[in-house]
Design a protein around this motif. Sequence first.
Motif, PDB file in Angstrom:
ATOM      1  N   MET A  50       0.766  -1.084   0.002  1.00  0.00           N
ATOM      2  CA  MET A  50      -0.033  -0.051  -0.002  1.00  0.00           C
ATOM      3  C   MET A  50       0.828   1.250  -0.102  1.00  0.00           C
ATOM      4  O   MET A  50       0.595   2.309  -0.690  1.00  0.00           O
ATOM      5  N   ALA A  51       1.923   1.182   0.721  1.00  0.00           N
ATOM      6  CA  ALA A  51       2.937   2.441   0.501  1.00  0.00           C
ATOM      7  C   ALA A  51       3.328   2.594  -0.675  1.00  0.00           C
ATOM      8  O   ALA A  51       3.702   3.694  -1.211  1.00  0.00           O
ATOM      9  N   PHE A  52       3.962   1.566  -1.370  1.00  0.00           N
ATOM     10  CA  PHE A  52       4.397   1.710  -2.741  1.00  0.00           C
ATOM     11  C   PHE A  52       3.311   2.030  -3.697  1.00  0.00           C
ATOM     12  O   PHE A  52       3.621   2.805  -4.709  1.00  0.00           O
ATOM     13  N   SER A  53       2.084   1.755  -3.598  1.00  0.00           N
ATOM     14  CA  SER A  53       1.194   2.093  -4.578  1.00  0.00           C
ATOM     15  C   SER A  53       0.729   3.673  -4.247  1.00  0.00           C
ATOM     16  O   SER A  53       0.656   4.394  -5.149  1.00  0.00           O
ATOM     17  N   VAL A  54       1.032   4.126  -3.014  1.00  0.00           N
ATOM     18  CA  VAL A  54       0.571   5.752  -2.958  1.00  0.00           C
ATOM     19  C   VAL A  54       1.975   6.511  -3.489  1.00  0.00           C
ATOM     20  O   VAL A  54       1.414   7.577  -4.219  1.00  0.00           O
ATOM     21  N   LEU A  55       3.154   5.799  -3.325  1.00  0.00           N
ATOM     22  CA  LEU A  55       4.015   6.522  -4.163  1.00  0.00           C
ATOM     23  C   LEU A  55       4.073   6.318  -5.797  1.00  0.00           C
ATOM     24  O   LEU A  55       4.442   7.397  -6.448  1.00  0.00           O
ATOM     25  N   MET A  56       3.443   5.326  -6.113  1.00  0.00           N
ATOM     26  CA  MET A  56       3.184   5.073  -7.546  1.00  0.00           C
ATOM     27  C   MET A  56       2.158   6.167  -7.999  1.00  0.00           C
ATOM     28  O   MET A  56       2.112   6.813  -9.302  1.00  0.00           O
ATOM     29  N   GLY A  61       0.563  10.529 -11.404  1.00  0.00           N
ATOM     30  CA  GLY A  61      -0.100  11.783 -11.113  1.00  0.00           C
ATOM     31  C   GLY A  61       0.737  12.798 -12.079  1.00  0.00           C
ATOM     32  O   GLY A  61       0.252  13.741 -12.618  1.00  0.00           O
ATOM     33  N   ILE A  62       2.009  12.938 -11.481  1.00  0.00           N
ATOM     34  CA  ILE A  62       2.684  14.029 -12.364  1.00  0.00           C
ATOM     35  C   ILE A  62       3.030  13.848 -13.738  1.00  0.00           C
ATOM     36  O   ILE A  62       3.260  14.672 -14.501  1.00  0.00           O
ATOM     37  N   SER A  63       3.558  12.488 -13.964  1.00  0.00           N
ATOM     38  CA  SER A  63       3.995  12.255 -15.273  1.00  0.00           C
ATOM     39  C   SER A  63       2.844  12.048 -16.555  1.00  0.00           C
ATOM     40  O   SER A  63       3.109  12.124 -17.339  1.00  0.00           O
ATOM     41  N   MET A  64       1.756  11.316 -15.856  1.00  0.00           N
ATOM     42  CA  MET A  64       0.669  11.002 -17.001  1.00  0.00           C
ATOM     43  C   MET A  64      -0.788  11.932 -16.628  1.00  0.00           C
ATOM     44  O   MET A  64      -1.351  12.554 -17.739  1.00  0.00           O
ATOM     45  N   VAL A  65      -1.140  12.109 -15.542  1.00  0.00           N
ATOM     46  CA  VAL A  65      -2.383  12.429 -15.260  1.00  0.00           C
ATOM     47  C   VAL A  65      -2.426  14.087 -15.426  1.00  0.00           C
ATOM     48  O   VAL A  65      -3.325  14.514 -15.940  1.00  0.00           O
ATOM     49  N   LEU A 190      -2.910   4.213 -14.177  1.00  0.00           N
ATOM     50  CA  LEU A 190      -3.327   4.341 -12.846  1.00  0.00           C
ATOM     51  C   LEU A 190      -3.764   2.873 -12.704  1.00  0.00           C
ATOM     52  O   LEU A 190      -4.043   2.469 -11.183  1.00  0.00           O
ATOM     53  N   LEU A 191      -3.937   1.800 -13.601  1.00  0.00           N
ATOM     54  CA  LEU A 191      -4.501   0.701 -13.056  1.00  0.00           C
ATOM     55  C   LEU A 191      -3.205  -0.307 -12.317  1.00  0.00           C
ATOM     56  O   LEU A 191      -3.744  -0.985 -11.174  1.00  0.00           O
ATOM     57  N   TRP A 192      -1.943  -0.046 -12.374  1.00  0.00           N
ATOM     58  CA  TRP A 192      -0.985  -0.997 -11.667  1.00  0.00           C
ATOM     59  C   TRP A 192      -1.086  -0.470 -10.231  1.00  0.00           C
ATOM     60  O   TRP A 192      -1.135  -1.212  -9.362  1.00  0.00           O
ATOM     61  N   PRO A 193      -0.977   1.112  -9.923  1.00  0.00           N
ATOM     62  CA  PRO A 193      -0.931   1.166  -8.421  1.00  0.00           C
ATOM     63  C   PRO A 193      -2.237   0.944  -7.782  1.00  0.00           C
ATOM     64  O   PRO A 193      -2.431   0.658  -6.851  1.00  0.00           O
ATOM     65  N   SER A 194      -3.394   1.033  -8.478  1.00  0.00           N
ATOM     66  CA  SER A 194      -4.534   0.634  -8.060  1.00  0.00           C
ATOM     67  C   SER A 194      -4.564  -0.902  -7.743  1.00  0.00           C
ATOM     68  O   SER A 194      -5.261  -1.385  -6.566  1.00  0.00           O
TER      69      SER A 194
END
Length: 255
Positions: A50-56, A61-65, A190-194
Amino acid sequence: EMRVEGVLTAVEKQVWRRGVDGRGLERAKAQMPVSSVGEDRAILLGFTMMAFSVLMFFVVGISMVKPYVNSKWEEEAGCVLVQADILKEWVDCRGVSTVPCLRVMVNLTGSQQKALLHYDEESVHLTPECFYIPKCQMDRKELEDEVLKVKNNISAHLGGSLPCLADPTRHPGDVILNRKYTLRSALFALLWPSLMLGGGALLVGLVKLTQCLAHLCSEVCTEALESGGTSRYTHSKLYRLLKSGPHSPSQDSVN
């Protein structure tokens, strides 16, 4: 008979107290949930995921969204290829070397306005005047041959029309062929961090559910033992005590 009943009552009380004081403490300890090493590692793995997913999420969010939200290349237009030439002045390539720049001019079919053609919205910011630049290399001959090959392919289609995208408010003199930052690419990123966030939360939830079920099972087993097991244990102890004792009803009657 009165003496036997008194002995039975005293023995029953003593056995019952032993069961409550001795085994009751052990059963209370057994009811306390004790996490195994595997469960602790599983919970740690879940929180790490969960911590790594928040980082992802932050990186995506910065690079794509964010570029997708800020991108306004939505107005469709028709472009006619007018001119393709190689600039005499080479452009900088990441501070490593210089590369030749291929510039392509088009006419917008609606307004007959000339504009610079770019491959995507990122190239508008990186190379404002170039449609194509080769990769950074040190061999000038290879760079010239590669750009000349692309120029010849485009020159063969001069006068032809192709669909393009425009942003007249912020970039009135530029058009692009394709959008790099689209809704599909943003959702796919966003699929992979989700999935990682959901997997970590599911792992922690399953471990906690297993511990709760084990605790409930221990409580049910303890209640069952206290209701039926104690009486059977008491009767068996009393039977052995009366059978082996020196004073029995038969002996008293004989005396």
